[in-house]
Design an enzyme around this catalytic site. Structure first.
Site, PDB file in Angstrom:
ATOM      1  N   ARG A  39       0.846  -1.209   0.000  1.00 37.26           N
ATOM      2  CA  ARG A  39       0.000   0.000   0.000  1.00 37.26           C
ATOM      3  C   ARG A  39       0.878   1.254   0.000  1.00 37.26           C
ATOM      4  NH1 ARG A  39      -1.730   2.410   4.369  1.00 37.26           N
ATOM      5  NH2 ARG A  39      -1.915   0.524   5.628  1.00 37.26           N
ATOM      6  N   TYR A  92     -12.837  18.411 -16.379  1.00 33.18           N
ATOM      7  CA  TYR A  92     -13.510  17.113 -16.321  1.00 33.18           C
ATOM      8  C   TYR A  92     -14.555  17.132 -15.198  1.00 33.18           C
ATOM      9  CZ  TYR A  92     -14.067  12.109 -15.587  1.00 33.18           C
ATOM     10  OH  TYR A  92     -14.597  10.859 -15.414  1.00 33.18           O
ATOM     11  N   ASP A 164      -3.424  19.459 -15.262  1.00 31.36           N
ATOM     12  CA  ASP A 164      -3.829  18.130 -15.712  1.00 31.36           C
ATOM     13  C   ASP A 164      -3.386  18.014 -17.173  1.00 31.36           C
ATOM     14  OD1 ASP A 164      -5.256  15.952 -16.788  1.00 31.36           O
ATOM     15  OD2 ASP A 164      -6.867  16.167 -15.319  1.00 31.36           O
ATOM     16  N   LYS A 189      -5.873   7.053 -20.130  1.00 29.75           N
ATOM     17  CA  LYS A 189      -6.073   7.482 -21.515  1.00 29.75           C
ATOM     18  C   LYS A 189      -4.845   7.145 -22.367  1.00 29.75           C
ATOM     19  CE  LYS A 189      -9.896   9.046 -19.844  1.00 29.75           C
ATOM     20  NZ  LYS A 189      -9.654   9.501 -18.517  1.00 29.75           N
TER      21      LYS A 189
END
Ligand code: PLP
Length: 303
Positions: A39, A92, A164, A189
């Site tokens: 983790r 977004y 971004d 993407k």
């Protein structure tokens, strides 16, 4: 290139191990964090992070299990109760939803601005935000934001720019080299590129990565090793894919621009597009991205 001194392997193995031995000497990663629990750190994920840092021109990177996880960790790490966060209206949808939900929960101020360079710069000067969060190319209108101009204004006014870079990708643009403080990316993407991975990344220069590392550890949002392996595999062809898809997108945009049933085409590589000047200024190469938006006469918008 990946180097495994113990085996000589070129490709990082998929370390499907939740725990790492903790007897004797503490094992440290190359950034000095302990390798004890997946983790927190995993060697396959770490191998991807080194590639991402290099691609974006950062000193270090963190891989997350989605683009949204990367954005969430970034806001949580940077925003305090008295923070003002400035975001253009066209980002977004889930980013906007998250920024607004966290603002209600944490009490920071969320300010919206029109999504073009001039309006963002004007808002930074007049509203004095602490953080500005932009997308280097907006969706669906494909407006190119001058990250360099926004970063310069932020530097003068003492605020941070988070960019971004999902749609521009590090092939077209490196926001860190233009003065941004942090770059976030949805690896889902172009970077992973094969529609089989959901992932995200944060890349930066300097100590903020340690702060973000703690948030990733607390949220449990590290990218898992199999996804990291697939992303490492996908990223090898990023440049060629972006080149080809950008060339195709430009040809489609030119075709649509002359089509009698099309009202308007939005593509920053068209000479008629108002954002081409910014694209020519800040993009590394004469490529304008792989997305095309257009409006059909008598109908709505298509992408
Ligand atoms: C520009 C942009 N940023 C972030 C995200 C979120 O990424 P993810 O779907 O990997 O969580 C998306 C998703 O479509 C996006 O388009």
């Amino acid at each position: 290139m990946f180097e495994d001194k113990s085996t000589g392997a070129f490709i990082p193995p998929i370390f499907l191990s939740a725990m790492f031995e903790q007897r004797g000497e503490t094992r440290l990663t190359d950034r000095g964090t302990e390798l004890k629990y997946s983790r927190e750190e995993n060697p396959t994920t770490r191998a991807l992070e080194r590639v991402l840092a290099k691609l974006e021109g950062g000193s270090d990177a963190l891989a997350f299990n989605s683009g949204m996880a990367a954005i969430a960790a970034t806001i949580l790490a940077l925003a305090k109760r008295d923070t003002t966060l400035l975001i253009p209206m066209e980002v977004y949808g889930t980013t906007m939803e998250l920024a607004s939900t966290l603002s209600e929960k944490l009490g920071y101020k969320l300010e919206l601005t029109w999504p073009d360079t001039e309006s963002i710069v004007e808002s930074i000067k007049s509203r004095k935000p602490d953080i500005v969060m932009i997308e280097s190319m907006t969706n669906p209108m494909l407006r190119v934001i001058d990250v360099e101009e926004v970063s310069k204004t932020c530097f003068d006014e003492g605020c941070w720019v988070v960019a971004d870079n999902t749609f521009t990708t590090p092939i077209l643009l490196n926001p860190l080299k233009k003065g941004a403080f942090i770059v976030v990316n949805s690896l889902t993407k172009f970077i992973a590129g094969h529609n089989d991975v959901v992932g995200g990344a944060v890349i930066s220069i300097g100590p903020v990565i340690k702060l973000l590392w703690d948030w990733r550890r607390m949220l449990g949002s590290i990218m898992q090793p199999f996804e990291a392996y697939l992303t490492l595999r996908g990223v090898k062809t990023l440049s060629i894919r972006v080149e080809r898809s950008s060339t195709t997108a430009k040809a489609i945009a030119e075709f649509l621009e002359d089509h009698p049933r099309i009202e308007e085409v939005y593509y920053p590589g068209l000479p008629s597009n108002p954002y081409k000047r910014v694209a020519d200024k800040i993009f590394e190469r004469r490529l304008y991205g792989s997305l095309v938006s257009f409006k059909v006469k008598g109908e709505g918008m298509r992408r």
